[in-house]
Design an enzyme around this catalytic site. Structure first.
Site, PDB file in Angstrom:
ATOM      1  N   HIS A 265      -5.985  11.498   2.059  1.00 35.52           N
ATOM      2  CA  HIS A 265      -6.581  10.958   3.194  1.00 35.52           C
ATOM      3  C   HIS A 265      -7.541   9.748   2.787  1.00 35.52           C
ATOM      4  O   HIS A 265      -6.851   8.453   2.530  1.00 35.52           O
ATOM      5  CB  HIS A 265      -7.249  11.852   4.109  1.00 35.52           C
ATOM      6  CG  HIS A 265      -7.541  11.464   5.343  1.00 35.52           C
ATOM      7  ND1 HIS A 265      -7.321  10.173   6.028  1.00 35.52           N
ATOM      8  CD2 HIS A 265      -8.220  12.101   6.247  1.00 35.52           C
ATOM      9  CE1 HIS A 265      -7.615  10.160   7.317  1.00 35.52           C
ATOM     10  NE2 HIS A 265      -8.420  11.315   7.333  1.00 35.52           N
ATOM     11  N   HIS A 306       3.193   3.901   3.964  1.00 32.02           N
ATOM     12  CA  HIS A 306       2.244   4.566   4.464  1.00 32.02           C
ATOM     13  C   HIS A 306       3.092   5.514   5.482  1.00 32.02           C
ATOM     14  O   HIS A 306       4.243   5.487   5.953  1.00 32.02           O
ATOM     15  CB  HIS A 306       1.501   3.809   5.644  1.00 32.02           C
ATOM     16  CG  HIS A 306       0.256   4.134   6.225  1.00 32.02           C
ATOM     17  ND1 HIS A 306       0.199   4.809   7.316  1.00 32.02           N
ATOM     18  CD2 HIS A 306      -0.977   4.073   5.774  1.00 32.02           C
ATOM     19  CE1 HIS A 306      -0.961   5.532   7.698  1.00 32.02           C
ATOM     20  NE2 HIS A 306      -1.524   4.832   6.680  1.00 32.02           N
ATOM     21  N   ASP A 363      -5.002   0.156   1.953  1.00 32.88           N
ATOM     22  CA  ASP A 363      -5.678   0.731   0.805  1.00 32.88           C
ATOM     23  C   ASP A 363      -5.489  -0.134  -0.429  1.00 32.88           C
ATOM     24  O   ASP A 363      -6.458  -0.043  -1.147  1.00 32.88           O
ATOM     25  CB  ASP A 363      -5.189   2.225   0.715  1.00 32.88           C
ATOM     26  CG  ASP A 363      -5.400   3.020   1.827  1.00 32.88           C
ATOM     27  OD1 ASP A 363      -6.522   3.139   2.314  1.00 32.88           O
ATOM     28  OD2 ASP A 363      -4.436   3.617   2.470  1.00 32.88           O
TER      29      ASP A 363
END
Length: 428
Positions: A265, A306, A363
């Site tokens: 996460h 993702h 990210d």
């Protein structure tokens, strides 16, 4: 909202009519709440096909690469807005007027200080403790300091708790970092912007207070915006589930932080830097890309693709622009950053990744930006938690304002049927 119906055929029983609910956007939803009256319920591991709540805060269409907060596209918010304005929209449903924004900003800056006794609490942790462990403790401990705002049924208490959490998260995050490196804790400065103040508390010392680079402050503000909320993800669902028990808001946010800590996460941008360490140098990129393509090899390229966005991550384009601005401003000659940029270039142009829509996600770029700014890898998830607090507390407030039931997921039991106890001396 429920003008259509679905019919469920259960063998040996009469058909069951189930209402079909329609939101303002997104797919229709079959209301299965009455199924328990028929002696059955649904099975949905991971809740990938289950809506656990109704919300007006954030909308995601993963197939089309859409993310909106209160109807505003994330690209527009990241380009034109700032984090506190986005916080206001998440909490209250609309972008603020100039007067409302000034009042809200004053409320936030008025609560940035931490109780001095928190320093004593901080001293109870080892210096080498992971910052997320410290954050879980600090945030949970806030409930021991603010008894004046723990009545969840009081709207004014919920409001005050929301302000306190958003205001104090940067202060607590910087405290964790300063404690880990043995430097004095820097107090917040109310004449600085939200992201600017955070960088001040992170990198200045009492003996050397330098102005914060505005390019880096803007980059940090964008990181906060792009991580502010993301619909009913694991940590947000944790906050809602914890909140459904009547737990105080500080405990609920501490629970969200614990959920976010998981590498699947909130630890994704930290995993990107770990992967770059594993690759080692530009010369090894081709070898590791081949490993990523090999379905029998456990190696994965972190920061690409993702779970929700099947096309592209709408946050990534903004984050890439910010990444380019930061690297240009700092003029850093860092082998790991050079490696990251080369990896991005190769993966973006490789047909294997193009066909599978495995583009760099938020990210990938946020990890690179944070490293360039000088933030250690162990702090990456803390910054994610800092940013996501606005979304968590908005979701928590929405849950309370709209009425709720305590969360109670069901199960399929596959263990033993009833059996009798056997005394220990008779067991084989």
């Amino acid at each position: 909202m429920a003008d259509k119906k679905a019919q469920l055929i259960i063998e040996g029983a009469a058909p069951v009519e189930l209402p079909i609910l329609s939101g303002t956007m997104g797919p229709d939803v079959i209301d299965v709440r009455s199924l328990t009256n028929q002696g059955v319920f649904t099975f949905d591991p991971g809740f990938m096909s289950t809506a656990a709540c109704e919300s007006k805060i954030t909308f995601i269409d993963g197939d089309k690469g859409i993310l909106m907060h209160r109807g505003y596209p994330i690209e527009q918010l990241a380009e034109k807005s700032d984090y506190l304005e986005v916080c206001y929209a998440l909490l209250y449903g609309e972008l603020p007027t100039a007067e409302q924004k000034a009042t809200f900003t004053a409320q936030i800056t008025g609560h940035t200080m931490m109780h001095e006794q928190m320093k004593s609490f901080l001293n109870g942790f080892r210096r080498d403790a992971h910052p997320m462990a410290v954050m879980c403790g600090l945030v949970g401990a806030l409930s021991a300091f603010y008894h004046d705002s723990l009545d969840n049924n009081n709207p004014k208490h919920r409001e005050l708790s929301a302000i306190r959490l958003i205001a104090k998260m940067p202060t607590m995050a910087a405290m964790c970092y300063k404690y880990s490196i043995g430097q004095p804790i820097m107090y917040p400065r109310n004449n600085l912007g939200y992201a600017e103040n955070f960088l001040h508390m992170m990198f200045n010392t009492p003996s050397d207070v330098q102005p914060v680079n505005p390019v880096l402050a803007k980059a940090m503000d964008r990181i906060f915006i792009l991580h502010a909320d993301h619909e009913q993800n694991a940590s947000t669902s944790t906050v809602r589930l914890t909140g459904s028990t009547g737990a105080n808001p500080f405990a609920c946010i501490a629970a969200g932080i614990a959920a976010l800590w998981g590498p699947a996460h909130g630890g994704a941008n930290e995993a990107v830097l770990t992967m770059l360490d594993e690759i080692g140098s530009v010369e090894n990129i081709e070898k590791f890309i081949a490993k990523a393509k090999d379905k029998n090899d456990p190696f994965k390229l972190m920061g690409f693709g993702h779970r929700v966005y099947k096309n592209f991550d709408p946050r990534a384009k903004v984050m890439k622009q910010t990444c380019d601005e930061v690297l240009s401003e700092l003029g850093i000659n860092d082998p790991k950053l050079e490696l990251a940029m080369k990896l991005e270039e190769i993966a973006r142009n490789d047909p294997y990744f193009q066909e599978r829509n495995l583009y760099p996600n938020v990210d990938f770029y946020s990890g690179i930006i944070l490293k360039a700014i000088g933030i250690p890898t162990s702090m990456f998830t803390v910054i994610f938690a800092l940013a996501r607090t606005a979304g968590w507390i908005a979701q928590w407030k929405e849950m309370y304002a709209g009425g709720y039931k305590i969360g109670r997921p069901r199960q399929i039991y596959t263990g033993h049927t009833q059996r009798d106890y056997t005394p220990i001396n008779e067991r084989g």
